[in-house]
Design an enzyme around this catalytic site. Structure first.
Site, short mmCIF file in Angstrom:
data_model
loop_
_atom_site.label_atom_id
_atom_site.label_comp_id
_atom_site.label_asym_id
_atom_site.label_seq_id
_atom_site.Cartn_x
_atom_site.Cartn_y
_atom_site.Cartn_z
N PRO A 133 33.76 38.48 43.70
CA PRO A 133 32.76 37.60 44.30
C PRO A 133 33.16 36.12 44.43
CG PRO A 133 32.17 38.04 42.06
CD PRO A 133 33.39 38.86 42.33
N CYS A 134 34.07 35.83 45.33
CA CYS A 134 34.49 34.45 45.56
C CYS A 134 33.37 33.59 46.13
CB CYS A 134 35.73 34.40 46.44
SG CYS A 134 35.61 35.33 47.96
N HIS A 135 32.37 34.21 46.73
CA HIS A 135 31.24 33.45 47.29
C HIS A 135 30.38 32.82 46.19
CE1 HIS A 135 29.68 37.51 46.52
NE2 HIS A 135 28.50 36.94 46.37
#
Length: 169
Positions: A133-135
């Site tokens: 989950p880079c967001h």
């Protein structure tokens, strides 16, 4: 040989990639660094890992935190993989900063400090968006800084996760 498949999400087409056993890529079509690590020669194919990933995505986009993770094998440097492991520890519906990740990696390595910009570069090159989950990484001031899929998608994803987290009792 690598294989690909497509998934239609509420935010547009997603391209999945696999080595035949594990997920090696998941990108929004046209995003920055789109398919950067994908073998030039690949073929579209239905695979069990794609079915698992599509199930994960369906749960996720319905506002649920999936209770499983499809097998993954992201391609990257050892530093990038270390950063991506940190991303996996960010809880659904929460965010952290590049600076906090940098501090954690510096501590793990016994270093006095680590560059938040270096962390940012590794985050930006994450080949398995959403599942890694880079967001969920924001600027130190809470601002929604870069997202390879686009800031609008990042805003949507974070809002969806926050709303889903508020509903869960």
């Amino acid at each position: 040989m690598e294989y690909t498949n497509e998934y239609s999400s509420p935010l547009g087409k997603i391209v999945l990639a696999s080595d035949g056993h594990a997920l090696t890529g998941l990108w929004f079509e046209g995003q920055k660094y789109f398919a950067a690590k994908l073998d030039r020669e690949h073929e579209e194919k239905n695979l069990p890992v794609f079915a698992q990933t599509e199930e994960w995505l369906a749960l996720y986009f319905s506002g649920e935190k999936p209770a499983f993770t499809p097998p993954m094998k992201p391609k990257g440097t050892s530093f990038q993989k270390e950063v991506w492991e940190e991303l996996l520890a960010i809880p659904f519906g929460h965010t952290t900063t590049y600076a906090k990740i940098a501090v954690g990696i510096a501590q793990n390595r016994g270093l006095a400090s680590m560059s938040a910009q270096a962390v940012g570069s590794a985050v930006a090159h994450n080949p398995i968006s959403l599942i890694i989950p880079c967001h969920r990484v924001v600027g130190s001031d809470g601002s929604l800084t870069g997202y390879a899929g686009g800031i609008e998608k990042k805003e949507w994803l974070l809002a969806m996760e926050r709303q889903a987290s508020e509903i869960v009792v």
